[in-house]
Design an enzyme around this catalytic site. Structure first.
Site, PDB file in Angstrom:
ATOM      1  N   CYS A   1      39.452  38.906  32.202  1.00 18.16           N
ATOM      2  CA  CYS A   1      40.497  39.624  32.937  1.00 18.16           C
ATOM      3  C   CYS A   1      39.733  40.959  33.262  1.00 18.16           C
ATOM      4  O   CYS A   1      39.753  41.305  34.511  1.00 18.16           O
ATOM      5  CB  CYS A   1      41.777  39.930  31.775  1.00 18.16           C
ATOM      6  SG  CYS A   1      42.715  38.450  31.811  1.00 18.16           S
ATOM      7  N   ILE A   2      39.491  41.619  32.334  1.00 16.86           N
ATOM      8  CA  ILE A   2      39.151  43.197  32.379  1.00 16.86           C
ATOM      9  C   ILE A   2      37.896  43.506  33.615  1.00 16.86           C
ATOM     10  O   ILE A   2      37.767  44.115  34.427  1.00 16.86           O
ATOM     11  CB  ILE A   2      38.890  43.970  31.175  1.00 16.86           C
ATOM     12  CG1 ILE A   2      40.199  43.964  30.521  1.00 16.86           C
ATOM     13  CG2 ILE A   2      38.724  45.351  31.606  1.00 16.86           C
ATOM     14  CD1 ILE A   2      40.085  44.611  29.099  1.00 16.86           C
TER      15      ILE A   2
END
Length: 449
Positions: free
Chosen positions: A281-282
């Site tokens: 995600c990040i």
């Protein structure tokens, strides 16, 4: 009755099937998001049919065995034993479930643009079997508009219409692999629907799975919620990564600064630096928004700057490593380096976007030899961007082995590693996670990076 019939769908009956947990739930993609979701649904009483293109995953689950370390085999075996969970690679069965939850990857291309090929392929698979009355929910993180602009047209090309014949929603996954405090069922679930019936159906489904649902006004809003959550983390991690470099130049330990600052009971939230960003995600989500923003002629300078800072961190770490080895009287080119930890975060075997892979490539590009030790990753799996590293195996962490390296680089702070042994026997330790200090170990051999 034809699958393309215009007869009205009984929404109330479908709602009751979800509320009473009499529905069959199909989950497409049985990885770090899909598998815990499937186990949660089976545990609360739903019949679950899991789909995956990897036959090894399918065979493992049907034997009652997990292939994800932090999940373990016991919950899988229990779900299979009760008959609540079945896995299959036969996508012709997509017409069987009442709800289809899409949990497939949404990576970036080599040009850092969204790669929706997995979503599009899954949508075409669903379209081939889509029937009236099914709920389709996308969980994969993506830019605002994906559900409406990408998924919906593919499904409606069948002649069935969203909101009338089938129902479409977006509910972003919020998994945190290995987090002992929060699992699938204890994390509130944001839900956005393509119309009021879709929202009501998705809300009813997830209300049976999680502690709380958070309905929002549209699928695009729900998509934006997930991006906002992860961009918030990416920007703040970039800030502390930059502060790490600034404070190091001043002789100040950023970890000590953060530990002191977080004693303030308001107005401060601790984030921690590292060797780069990992996880699905990040490192990825901010670029989904910056790409979509260009369609509206909107600049995302703040987000892009954070991405640049975080992307540069492996280069900074390798520079610090090379300087430390050189100061020790040994040429970095030709040196032997051991990396501790190749998973992207501690205590899991998750290799998605792990900065350790970039570290290995950068170190070897400068002429050094690299081995790794990871108690949870016995061998490097295939990855999209680091295929040449596939199959390398973890070395044993012994006193004699540690002494044979010019430096040990702590990239992931697994609890299973004895950092006292590492510092005792290594010539030099480059610590990117403050692991030694957290273990109460101080030595002139330790350099933070």
């Amino acid at each position: 009755m034809s699958a393309r019939s215009s007869e009205t769908v009984d929404v109330a009956a479908l709602l009751e099937r979800f509320r009473s947990r009499q529905a069959t739930i199909g989950i497409i993609g049985l990885g770090y998001v899909g598998l815990p979701l499937a186990l949660t649904a089976a545990r609360v009483g739903f019949q679950v049919l899991g789909f995956d293109i990897n036959p090894a995953y399918v065979d493992s689950l049907n034997r009652g065995e997990s292939y994800i370390r932090h999940i373990g085999s016991e919950p899988v075996a229990a779900a299979v034993r009760t008959g609540r969970l079945e896995a299959t690679a036969d996508f012709s069965r997509l017409g069987e479930p009442d709800a289809l939850l899409i949990c497939v990857p949404t990576p970036l291309t080599k040009h850092r643009e969204p790669d929706l090929s997995y979503v599009e392929r899954t949508a075409r698979d669903i379209a081939a079997r889509l029937r009236r009355g099914q709920l389709v929910v996308l969980e994969s993180t993506t830019y605002p508009g994906t559900t409406d602009e990408v998924l919906k047209p593919i499904l409606e090309a069948t002649g069935l219409k969203s909101g009338r014949d089938f129902f479409l929603a977006f509910s972003p996954e919020r998994e945190d692999p290995g987090n002992p405090d929060f699992g699938t069922s204890t994390i509130p679930k944001v839900v956005g629907g393509d119309g009021p019936d879709a929202l009501a159906l998705a809300d009813a489904l997830y209300a049976g799975l999680v502690v709380k649902t958070v309905p929002v006004s549209s699928t695009a809003t729900a998509e934006a919620v997930k991006l906002t959550e992860n961009i918030f983390r990416a920007v703040n991690i970039a800030l502390v990564n930059e502060l790490k470099v600034v404070y190091a130049a001043m002789g100040i330990d950023v970890w000590e600064v953060i530990d002191a600052a977080k004693t303030k009971p308001f107005g401060f939230m601790p984030f921690y630096p590292g060797p780069g960003l990992g996880g699905h995600c990040i490192p990825i989500d901010p670029f989904y928004l910056t790409w979509k923003a260009r369609e509206f002629d909107v600049a995302t300078r703040f987000i892009e700057l954070a991405g640049e800072v975080n992307t540069h961190m492996p280069y900074h770490v390798v520079d610090r490593l090379a300087e430390a080895v050189d100061r020790g009287g040994r040429a970095f080119s030709g040196s032997k380096i051991l990396i501790l930890g190749v998973a992207y975060k501690k205590n899991v075997d998750d290799m998605r976007e792990s900065p350790s892979l970039k570290l290995i490539e950068l170190i070897e590009a400068r002429g050094a030899a690299v081995d790794f030790h990871d108690p949870h990753v016995p061998a490097l799996p295939p990855t999209r961007r680091h295929g040449a590293l596939t199959g390398r195996r973890s070395v044993d962490l012994t006193a004699s082995a540690l002494a044979g390296y010019d430096a040990v680089l702590i990239a992931t702070d697994h609890d299973a590693v004895d950092y006292g042994q590492v510092v005792e026997h290594a010539r030099l330790v480059i610590d990117t996670r403050n692991a030694c200090a957290k273990a109460g170990i101080a030595s002139h051999k330790i350099i933070k990076a």
